[in-house]
Scaffold this active site. Structure first.
Site, PDB file in Angstrom:
ATOM      1  N   GLU A 112      13.713  50.759  10.473  1.00 37.05           N
ATOM      2  CA  GLU A 112      15.093  50.460  10.879  1.00 37.05           C
ATOM      3  C   GLU A 112      15.182  50.382  12.401  1.00 37.05           C
ATOM      4  OE1 GLU A 112      17.154  53.838   9.240  1.00 37.05           O
ATOM      5  OE2 GLU A 112      16.782  53.246   7.170  1.00 37.05           O
ATOM      6  N   CYS A 121      40.595  54.318  34.856  1.00 40.68           N
ATOM      7  CA  CYS A 121      41.207  55.465  35.525  1.00 40.68           C
ATOM      8  C   CYS A 121      40.623  56.780  35.046  1.00 40.68           C
ATOM      9  CB  CYS A 121      42.702  55.440  35.262  1.00 40.68           C
ATOM     10  SG  CYS A 121      43.366  53.827  35.624  1.00 40.68           S
TER      11      CYS A 121
END
Ligand code: LLP
Length: 422
Positions: free
Chosen positions: A277, A347
């Site tokens: 995988e 921010c």
């Protein structure tokens, strides 16, 4: 090896200058190289064929980069897909991956997802716990189907690497113990709704040392042998993903050939189909995140901020894992390196890609490329701060295509609506 190199003095992806993509598509933008994806897949496949246990099932981990065009590129080479949600199964199917090469993994699958996977006819559902096995049996029985399953075992080894992506210790949420695997495998073999086909493990990601994998795989071999000794049939051994890639300035990872040689040593003569995988090793160095310098803000007390138009919502790995990404100027013009804090416009202080990074002097308007960003880059991006989801471009030789467009603000707002009482 990758296909991001200087071409006529500027950074290009294959035959396409990155500056051209930046001008035509805008920044920030992910750019992927077809040739690099193809090379990484074929090098790994050829190495794994060399293990000598027949044709392996290479199920590319869709979570690393699930863009349909990327999946199509790999599917065309015969890649399967490792998926962890109905969404990923749908992506794999849409990209032309045959269901017989789709593995469905993940700790928490819903009944609806299990039903979808069964109806699609995926190659195997990796079972992570006893309650999940029961849920799969129930859904399969309800549909009159037999679920092909593999048990994900937690081999309890320390894989190294970042704690947030280590998965193979008993304290992690993944998989069952060896003892449980034996008990559940026998139970499943007696359940008409289940067909246990094998066992699976995955011990972590960005693994740069073969020793923990070798230890895990030896334990998996022992399990296969014990199951067979009990008269149970084990056809497939899924060894997961996790092979590290060379991020600049980090320990060099083992090559696919080293990895395959270790597997041949650990599992030689076992007579089982191997499944893998891999995600990062295929996609990471096949992609860059291209960004533009908005300004350079020099603080009198000494810090020099390189403010980019890319942010943590586009590439979260540095904020989340303290990950290192090499940053290259698209038009290198030399000069003594200066130390930059490279930041985005979001921010929060976490929106910092790196601090004190020595880079050749840059100016507002310059383009930079975050290297090795093809895996867990776009796939982990969000619209935090209402920034449009970063687009993706696929290059092939001297052509490129936008394979996921940047959404318009209208599209972003249309997905939401006022509540009826507003
Ligand atoms: N198989 C399973 C069951 C997995 O959980 C993973 C990754 C893979 C395969 C693929 O692993 P790879 O070959 O890519 O190492 N977001 C993190 C990485 C998380 C990996 C999660 N599982 C990062 O950006 O570093």
């Amino acid at each position: 090896m990758n296909h991001f190199d200087l071409l006529g003095g500027e950074l290009a992806c294959e035959g396409v200058p990155l500056a051209r993509i930046a001008d035509e598509v805008g920044t920030p933008v992910y750019v992927y190289s077809s040739a690099t994806l193809e090379r990484h897949y074929t090098v790994l496949r050829d190495a794994l064929r060399g293990v000598g246990l027949g044709e392996p099932l290479i199920a590319y981990a869709v979570k690393a980069n699930g863009n349909l065009a990327v999946l199509r590129t790999l599917a065309a080479l015969g890649a399967g897909a490792d998926t962890v949600s109905e969404g990923e199964i749908r992506r794999a199917l849409a990209a032309g991956v045959p269901p017989a090469r789709i593995v469905f993994s993940g700790v928490g699958k819903t009944a609806a997802e299990i039903a979808f996977a069964l109806k699609a006819g995926v190659a195997e559902i990796n079972v992570e716990s006893e309650p999940e096995m029961e849920a799969i049996a129930e859904v399969a029985a309800g549909l009159g189907l037999r679920a092909t399953i593999a048990f994900r075992v937690n081999p309890d080894v320390e894989a190294g690497g970042h704690a947030k992506i280590a998965t193979g210790k008993a304290e992690n949420k993944f998989g069952v113990s060896f003892a449980e695997a034996e008990r559940l495998y026998a139970m499943a073999s007696n359940n008409a709704a289940l067909r246990p086909i094998g066992v699976a493990c995955h011990i972590g990601s960005q693994i740069t040392d073969l020793a923990p994998m070798r230890a895990a795989f030896a334990k998996m071999r022992g399990l296969v042998e014990r199951l067979r000794a009990e008269g149970l049939s084990v056809e497939r051994l899924d060894l997961g993903g996790g092979l590290g890639v060379p991020y600049f300035n980090q320990p060099a990872p083992p090559s696919p050939d080293d990895y395959a040689a270790m597997i041949a040593q650990a599992l030689g003569g076992l007579d089982v189909q191997l499944a893998f995988e891999p995600g990062r090793v295929i996609a990471a160095n096949a992609g860059v995140l291209l960004a533009r310098v908005l300004h350079i803000h020099e603080r009198p007390e000494g810090r020099r901020f390189l403010v980019l138009d890319a942010a943590m919502n586009d590439l979260i790995r540095p904020a989340m894992y303290d990950a290192f990404h090499d940053i290259r100027p698209v038009h290198p013009r030399g000069g003594e390196p200066l130390a930059y804090d490279v930041v985005g416009p979001i921010c929060e202080t976490g929106d910092t890609f790196t601090r004190d990074r020595p880079l050749a002097p840059l100016q507002a308007g310059d383009l930079v490329a975050f290297m090795s960003a093809g895996a867990y880059g776009a796939s982990m991006a969000s619209e935090y701060n209402s920034r449009p989801l970063v687009p993706e471009v696929l290059v092939k030789a001297d052509r490129y295509a936008v394979v996921r467009a940047r959404p318009t603000y209208e599209e972003m707002l249309e997905r939401e609506r006022p509540a009826p009482w507003q």
